[in-house]
Scaffold this active site. Structure first.
Site, PDB file in Angstrom:
ATOM      1  N   CYS A   1      69.837  60.324  51.791  1.00 25.19           N
ATOM      2  CA  CYS A   1      71.323  60.510  50.541  1.00 25.19           C
ATOM      3  C   CYS A   1      71.061  61.217  49.604  1.00 25.19           C
ATOM      4  CB  CYS A   1      71.528  59.201  50.055  1.00 25.19           C
ATOM      5  SG  CYS A   1      69.727  59.541  48.592  1.00 25.19           S
TER       6      CYS A   1
ATOM      7  N   CYS B   1      71.664  61.731  46.306  1.00 25.80           N
ATOM      8  CA  CYS B   1      71.246  61.699  45.216  1.00 25.80           C
ATOM      9  C   CYS B   1      69.186  61.789  45.631  1.00 25.80           C
ATOM     10  CB  CYS B   1      71.205  60.633  44.832  1.00 25.80           C
ATOM     11  SG  CYS B   1      70.957  59.076  45.431  1.00 25.80           S
TER      12      CYS B   1
END
Length: 144
Positions: A53, A55
């Site tokens: 992802c 993040c």
């Protein structure tokens, strides 16, 4: 010419793995490796649950890299990759109770017991620098 999905995924995520292993963090790819390295591990242990992802890319991995520049760091550095090495990740998460599965996430264990945990929701809305500050505070407190 066709490429298998597995090969495609392996090629796509290798740089994400390399970001952590290039820092000296050892990948644990099987449940047996996780158990061998985490069960009753003496001293302090960092475990990064890696992920594909945004993040993980923008905050988690860079935050871990910054934190590892601290004078005090854990004795042992490990990572598992959520969604890729599923069984190893599931085994590692057994050490993170009572926290629910979260990826990315960062755990610090002391003598095999969880003493500090950063969940995904604590990664998503913070900068790499803020995550590094959180970790270095934990390292300074726990890695003596």
């Amino acid at each position: 010419m066709s490429m298998s999905f597995d090969r495609y995924m392996k090629d796509m995520i290798q740089p994400m793995r390399d970001e952590l292993t290039s820092l000296g963090i050892k990948e644990l790819r099987t449940p047996e490796e996780v158990e061998m390295h985490l069960q009753d591990a003496p001293g302090t242990t960092l475990v990064v649950v890696n992920s594909v992802c945004g993040c993980a890319a923008g905050q988690c991995r860079p935050g871990v890299a910054l934190a590892l520049n601290n004078d005090l760091v854990p004795d042992h550095l490990f990572t598992v990759f959520a969604g890729q090495d599923k069984e190893a990740t599931a085994k590692a998460r057994e050490y993170f109770a009572p926290y629910p599965p979260s990826s990315p996430s960062i755990a610090v264990l002391k003598d095999g017991e969880l003493v500090h945990f950063i969940e995904r929701h604590q990664i998503e809305d913070r900068s790499a620098q803020e995550i590094a500050e959180d970790l270095t505070e934990a390292f300074d407190r726990l890695c003596r």
